[in-house]
Design an enzyme around this catalytic site. Structure first.
Site, PDB file in Angstrom:
ATOM      1  N   SER A   1       0.837  -1.205   0.000  1.00 46.30           N
ATOM      2  CA  SER A   1       0.000   0.000   0.000  1.00 46.30           C
ATOM      3  C   SER A   1       0.875   1.260   0.000  1.00 46.30           C
ATOM      4  O   SER A   1       2.055   1.220   0.348  1.00 46.30           O
ATOM      5  CB  SER A   1      -0.909   0.010   1.230  1.00 46.30           C
ATOM      6  OG  SER A   1      -1.712  -1.136   1.236  1.00 46.30           O
TER       7      SER A   1
HETATM    8  N1  SAH Z   1      -0.780  -4.446   3.491  1.00 48.53           N
HETATM    9  C1  SAH Z   1       0.069  -5.170   2.572  1.00 48.53           C
HETATM   10  C2  SAH Z   1      -0.632  -5.663   1.318  1.00 48.53           C
HETATM   11  C3  SAH Z   1      -1.725  -4.830   0.770  1.00 48.53           C
HETATM   12  S1  SAH Z   1      -2.415  -5.510  -0.721  1.00 48.53           S
HETATM   13  C4  SAH Z   1       1.254  -4.330   2.189  1.00 48.53           C
HETATM   14  O1  SAH Z   1       1.155  -3.104   2.237  1.00 48.53           O
HETATM   15  O2  SAH Z   1       2.266  -4.894   1.794  1.00 48.53           O
HETATM   16  C5  SAH Z   1      -3.663  -6.567  -0.049  1.00 48.53           C
HETATM   17  C6  SAH Z   1      -3.177  -7.932   0.305  1.00 48.53           C
HETATM   18  O3  SAH Z   1      -4.315  -8.683   0.734  1.00 48.53           O
HETATM   19  C7  SAH Z   1      -2.578  -8.705  -0.856  1.00 48.53           C
HETATM   20  O4  SAH Z   1      -1.314  -9.177  -0.497  1.00 48.53           O
HETATM   21  C8  SAH Z   1      -3.567  -9.843  -1.090  1.00 48.53           C
HETATM   22  O5  SAH Z   1      -2.936 -11.021  -1.537  1.00 48.53           O
HETATM   23  C9  SAH Z   1      -4.171  -9.990   0.299  1.00 48.53           C
HETATM   24  N2  SAH Z   1      -5.467 -10.660   0.371  1.00 48.53           N
HETATM   25  C10 SAH Z   1      -6.515 -10.516  -0.469  1.00 48.53           C
HETATM   26  N3  SAH Z   1      -7.541 -11.311  -0.078  1.00 48.53           N
HETATM   27  C11 SAH Z   1      -7.114 -11.971   1.038  1.00 48.53           C
HETATM   28  C12 SAH Z   1      -7.718 -12.922   1.900  1.00 48.53           C
HETATM   29  N4  SAH Z   1      -8.959 -13.387   1.708  1.00 48.53           N
HETATM   30  N5  SAH Z   1      -7.000 -13.354   2.949  1.00 48.53           N
HETATM   31  C13 SAH Z   1      -5.745 -12.900   3.172  1.00 48.53           C
HETATM   32  N6  SAH Z   1      -5.125 -12.021   2.382  1.00 48.53           N
HETATM   33  C14 SAH Z   1      -5.801 -11.543   1.332  1.00 48.53           C
END
Ligand code: SAH
Length: 303
Positions: free
Chosen positions: A137
């Site tokens: 993010s």
């Molecule tokens: N906060 C993190 C990633 C943000 S993107 C950072 O800043 O690095 C959102 C993340 O949510 C992605 O990595 C995606 O794979 C994950 N995601 C999406 N659906 C999900 C679910 N059902 N359970 C766990 N993670 C999930």
């Protein structure tokens, strides 16, 4: 002229997140429209910094526009920082970070260790791809969420980071809650979980991984992580169509959850559970996150 241009692009003023499609579908000249939009935003004074960042991130992410408008964007609001300290300073200066505790912890975790090489400048305030249709993010969103959650991330407390992705925010949570606390990340793409462990091992929170006060797990974040519940702070880094009940259940009385909710148009919702277990929620700002979904849906998503 700028206002009529906005009308021409049929952008709902209350939903500036839609600007990317506005630009790409109707622009006679993408550059002119992007320029006009930037000027319009200045004139309209969009509701919040997050709002402005959201709009500009979308304009910036239109590949053909990048070269033309990046200089203007820098001029408009973000200065390109040369390192992590510069990034944190710029977030302080533009008012996203308001407390020293948040600034200090963000300085301790170098975002450059969590952004894959070659995908962009880690010290620029924008999301960056981390693979598997996921992004780390934007720094201003991490900072905003930390400001919202900071009282629930005191030493000894428990924090859950759903959609932990690169592991960046989970590492920050771990530093805040310390050795006596517990920071738990849940990510549903196992490859990202593995990479996040490697990232954390290189950063200033690595010792907390070894001492077990920081852990990163692969699983469906919509179910939370019941083994270590309840949590003082829950952060969800992907947008849920509706708030998963398991996450409300796993929030401790007195705790706070921050979760983006919605589909195309999303709100960052803050949920407070009082000591009697009663839950109140309010919208912080409009945002744009990748969806909280299942692995197959995420991997099938068009790039
Ligand atoms: N906060 C993190 C990633 C943000 S993107 C950072 O800043 O690095 C959102 C993340 O949510 C992605 O990595 C995606 O794979 C994950 N995601 C999406 N659906 C999900 C679910 N059902 N359970 C766990 N993670 C999930």
């Amino acid at each position: 002229m700028t206002l009529s241009m906005l009308r021409y692009t049929k952008l709902p003023a209350q939903y500036p997140c839609a600007i990317k499609s506005g630009v790409t579908t109707v622009a006679p000249s993408a550059f002119i429209v992007a320029t006009v939009l930037l000027e319009s935003m200045q004139a309209l004074a969009c509701r919040s910094i997050s709002h402005q960042h959201c709009v500009l991130s979308h304009i910036y992410s239109c590949t053909p526009l990048k070269a033309n408008i990046s200089r203007r964007m820098d001029y408009f609001w973000r200065r390109r920082a040369i390192d992590n300290t510069g990034l944190v300073n710029s977030l302080r200066e533009n008012g996203t970070i308001t407390t020293s505790r948040v600034a200090e912890v963000m300085e301790q975790i170098d975002r450059g260790l969590f952004v894959p090489a070659g995908v962009g400048d880690p010290y620029f305030d924008t999301p960056a791809p981390i693979g598997y249709n996921a992004t780390i993010s934007a720094p201003h969103m991490h900072a905003a969420c930390l400001e919202l959650l900071k009282d629930h991330l005191q030493p000894g407390m428990r924090a859950l980071d759903i959609g932990s992705g690169s592991g960046y925010l989970t590492a920050i949570f771990a530093l805040l809650v310390g050795e006596t606390g517990r920071a738990v990340g849940v990510e549903h793409i196992s490859e990202l979980t593995e990479k996040s462990v490697e990232n954390v091992q290189k950063c200033n929170a690595a010792h907390l991984l070894t001492s077990d006060s920081l852990s990163l797990h692969t699983g469906d974040g919509r179910k939370g992580y019941p083994d270590l519940a309840p949590y003082d702070a829950i952060h969800v880094g992907a947008a849920a169509p509706t708030i998963p009940p398991a996450l409300i259940e796993q929030l401790k009385p007195g705790g706070r959850m921050v979760i983006p909710v919605g589909d195309v148009f999303q709100d960052l919702v803050v949920i407070d559970k009082d000591m009697q277990g009663e839950v109140k929620q309010w919208d912080y700002t409009q945002v744009r996150y990748v969806p909280l979904t299942d692995r197959q849906m995420q991997l099938e998503k068009e790039q």
